[in-house]
Write a protein that holds these residues in place. Sequence first.
Motif, PDB file in Angstrom:
ATOM      1  N   ALA A 163      -6.977   0.906   1.073  1.00 20.99           N
ATOM      2  CA  ALA A 163      -8.229   0.240   1.470  1.00 20.99           C
ATOM      3  C   ALA A 163      -8.962   0.953   2.599  1.00 20.99           C
ATOM      4  O   ALA A 163      -9.227   0.365   3.653  1.00 20.99           O
ATOM      5  CB  ALA A 163      -7.944  -1.207   1.873  1.00 20.99           C
ATOM      6  N   PRO A 164      -9.289   2.233   2.431  1.00 21.31           N
ATOM      7  CA  PRO A 164     -10.012   2.916   3.514  1.00 21.31           C
ATOM      8  C   PRO A 164     -11.439   2.404   3.607  1.00 21.31           C
ATOM      9  O   PRO A 164     -12.014   1.935   2.633  1.00 21.31           O
ATOM     10  CB  PRO A 164     -10.003   4.380   3.084  1.00 21.31           C
ATOM     11  N   LEU A 165     -11.967   2.509   4.797  1.00 18.70           N
ATOM     12  CA  LEU A 165     -13.327   2.058   5.061  1.00 18.70           C
ATOM     13  C   LEU A 165     -14.281   3.205   4.769  1.00 18.70           C
ATOM     14  O   LEU A 165     -13.962   4.357   5.041  1.00 18.70           O
ATOM     15  CB  LEU A 165     -13.365   1.740   6.553  1.00 18.70           C
ATOM     16  N   PHE A 199      -5.166  -0.640  13.798  1.00 22.71           N
ATOM     17  CA  PHE A 199      -4.832  -0.572  12.352  1.00 22.71           C
ATOM     18  C   PHE A 199      -5.615   0.602  11.782  1.00 22.71           C
ATOM     19  O   PHE A 199      -6.455   0.432  10.901  1.00 22.71           O
ATOM     20  CB  PHE A 199      -5.272  -1.859  11.635  1.00 22.71           C
ATOM     21  N   CYS A 200      -5.350   1.813  12.286  1.00 22.47           N
ATOM     22  CA  CYS A 200      -6.312   2.902  12.050  1.00 22.47           C
ATOM     23  C   CYS A 200      -6.275   3.477  10.648  1.00 22.47           C
ATOM     24  O   CYS A 200      -7.219   4.142  10.226  1.00 22.47           O
ATOM     25  CB  CYS A 200      -6.115   4.013  13.075  1.00 22.47           C
ATOM     26  N   GLY A 201      -5.187   3.240   9.872  1.00 24.17           N
ATOM     27  CA  GLY A 201      -5.127   3.788   8.511  1.00 24.17           C
ATOM     28  C   GLY A 201      -5.435   5.267   8.505  1.00 24.17           C
ATOM     29  O   GLY A 201      -4.879   6.032   9.306  1.00 24.17           O
ATOM     30  N   SER A 202      -6.368   5.704   7.653  1.00 21.90           N
ATOM     31  CA  SER A 202      -6.678   7.136   7.575  1.00 21.90           C
ATOM     32  C   SER A 202      -7.575   7.601   8.730  1.00 21.90           C
ATOM     33  O   SER A 202      -8.079   8.722   8.697  1.00 21.90           O
ATOM     34  CB  SER A 202      -7.292   7.475   6.222  1.00 21.90           C
ATOM     35  N   THR A 213     -10.532   6.482   9.949  1.00 18.48           N
ATOM     36  CA  THR A 213     -11.991   6.611   9.779  1.00 18.48           C
ATOM     37  C   THR A 213     -12.797   6.154  11.006  1.00 18.48           C
ATOM     38  O   THR A 213     -13.715   6.863  11.425  1.00 18.48           O
ATOM     39  CB  THR A 213     -12.453   5.820   8.535  1.00 18.48           C
ATOM     40  N   ASP A 230      -1.106   2.848  14.161  1.00 23.28           N
ATOM     41  CA  ASP A 230      -0.831   2.201  12.876  1.00 23.28           C
ATOM     42  C   ASP A 230       0.698   2.177  12.775  1.00 23.28           C
ATOM     43  O   ASP A 230       1.369   2.974  13.421  1.00 23.28           O
ATOM     44  CB  ASP A 230      -1.427   3.044  11.734  1.00 23.28           C
ATOM     45  N   ASN A 231       1.249   1.262  11.966  1.00 23.37           N
ATOM     46  CA  ASN A 231       2.712   1.252  11.861  1.00 23.37           C
ATOM     47  C   ASN A 231       3.215   2.068  10.668  1.00 23.37           C
ATOM     48  O   ASN A 231       4.401   2.063  10.375  1.00 23.37           O
ATOM     49  CB  ASN A 231       3.260  -0.190  11.802  1.00 23.37           C
ATOM     50  N   ASP A 232       2.299   2.775   9.993  1.00 19.04           N
ATOM     51  CA  ASP A 232       2.704   3.565   8.828  1.00 19.04           C
ATOM     52  C   ASP A 232       2.638   5.055   9.185  1.00 19.04           C
ATOM     53  O   ASP A 232       1.548   5.620   9.352  1.00 19.04           O
ATOM     54  CB  ASP A 232       1.769   3.219   7.663  1.00 19.04           C
ATOM     55  N   ASP A 278       3.587  -0.652  15.933  1.00 19.74           N
ATOM     56  CA  ASP A 278       3.277  -1.929  15.301  1.00 19.74           C
ATOM     57  C   ASP A 278       2.303  -2.652  16.228  1.00 19.74           C
ATOM     58  O   ASP A 278       2.410  -2.532  17.451  1.00 19.74           O
ATOM     59  CB  ASP A 278       4.561  -2.753  15.131  1.00 19.74           C
ATOM     60  N   VAL A 279       1.393  -3.404  15.643  1.00 18.70           N
ATOM     61  CA  VAL A 279       0.381  -4.066  16.477  1.00 18.70           C
ATOM     62  C   VAL A 279       1.036  -4.966  17.529  1.00 18.70           C
ATOM     63  O   VAL A 279       0.537  -5.085  18.655  1.00 18.70           O
ATOM     64  CB  VAL A 279      -0.633  -4.848  15.597  1.00 18.70           C
ATOM     65  N   ASN A 294     -10.221  -2.712  11.591  1.00 16.08           N
ATOM     66  CA  ASN A 294     -10.375  -3.227  10.236  1.00 16.08           C
ATOM     67  C   ASN A 294      -8.949  -3.554   9.761  1.00 16.08           C
ATOM     68  O   ASN A 294      -8.293  -2.744   9.138  1.00 16.08           O
ATOM     69  CB  ASN A 294     -11.043  -2.087   9.418  1.00 16.08           C
ATOM     70  N   LEU A 352      -0.984 -11.150  10.769  1.00 16.28           N
ATOM     71  CA  LEU A 352      -1.340  -9.949  11.538  1.00 16.28           C
ATOM     72  C   LEU A 352      -2.551 -10.206  12.432  1.00 16.28           C
ATOM     73  O   LEU A 352      -2.619  -9.711  13.561  1.00 16.28           O
ATOM     74  CB  LEU A 352      -1.657  -8.786  10.589  1.00 16.28           C
TER      75      LEU A 352
END
Length: 381
Positions: free
Chosen positions: A171-173, A197-200, A202, A258-260, A286-287, A302, A318
């Motif tokens: 689910a990237p923004l 929760f930065c994910g990739s 963006t 991010d936790n991943d 982790d948050v 996001n 979360l």
Amino acid sequence: MEQVTLTATTGFGLEAVVGRELQRLGYEDQQRTDGRVTFTAPLDAIARCNLNLRSADRLLLQIGKFPASDFDAYFDQIQDLPWERWMPANASFPVNGSSHKSTLKSVPTCQGMAKKAIVNRLQRVYSCELDETGPDCAVQFELRSNQCTIWLNTSGEGLHKRGYRLKRGVAPLRETIAASLAQLSVWNRERTFHDPFCGSGTIAIEAALIAQNRAPGFNRQFACETWPTYPQELWEQAREEAQDKIDQSECMPILATDNDYHVLNAARENAARAGVEHLIHFQEHDVSELKTQRMYGCLITNPPYGERLDDVDEAEQLWTELWKVTQQWPTWSVFVFAGSRDFEKIVDKRATRRRKLYNGPIECTYYQYLGPKPPRIPASI
Ligand SMILES: C[S@@+](CC[C@H](N)C(=O)[O-])C[C@H]1O[C@@H](n2cnc3c(N)ncnc32)[C@H](O)[C@@H]1O
């Protein structure tokens, strides 16, 4: 220099953000309508806007605008427009469009007629068959209340394709939305930024591009760059201008967690491609374990939405976790871009402001919780 009429298309709710970006580029006089900002500017604006706009979807060049309530008038008016000013004999030109509240309702028929009218015009001017093997000159029309506007798409692929995000998380923004989130917040290069929760990556990458005043389109190509009818030197000048205005001075930290672990690696690679990896501190956290000593920062994030029903509880947990953490950071301002479910109810706190925005087709809300303003530092210090 020749004047052209341009339309920057935007997601709904982002017209003012794009309008302000255009003002900063010097295009003050604009007309804002739903999903569009239209303005007249010198020819070099095509290169400058494509390179520099952060939140617009595409930049369209208006070729004509005329009343059209019957097919004959529609065909003739399109045929009379100076297509050869922009399209070479070998231009490739798919035609797409839409019709609202107009007598000419059938979009496929309007598409076919527009195509035929342009072919007639170009064949007459160039005296040859059109093989469409050349530059991408996509045509777009809109019929609204029997008024037709017709454009060429100068951007090609959407402006969200910056060229840096080859790897993405779940689910990237969209990059254009991420840039808007930063610009709709109170964050600036003098305040710490954190996306937990930065994910990739963006939002953090777009913030870093803004912090250094880097043109978001610097590393990609645009359709109009391949048009022999648009002076190459205007692209060269626009790229030079973009290079000259980069601000390398120190800015406050940009933190992205991010936790991943895997998604963080992708984020680091994306940031490197965008040329801003040295500005962003990526860390696996982790948050629930986040802590800070920093003051007056901006948290822009996001979080997972829980699009699937079985993810909903987890997403809401979360959000609660995130809220608990931010309660320990009383000087921070918090901005959360989440699905339309009620973030305020879950965290039991009314937002200072909420905006309805779209991530692609998904309706989302941008919840804004303003913290105190940072104290002013006297000019003499
Ligand atoms: C909606 S995605 C963020 C997408 C991001 N804005 C982008 O453009 O790629 C949510 C992110 O939250 C992360 N996440 C989920 N649970 C987490 C937790 N407990 N702590 C920190 N991050 C978490 C996921 O790994 C995912 O990358």
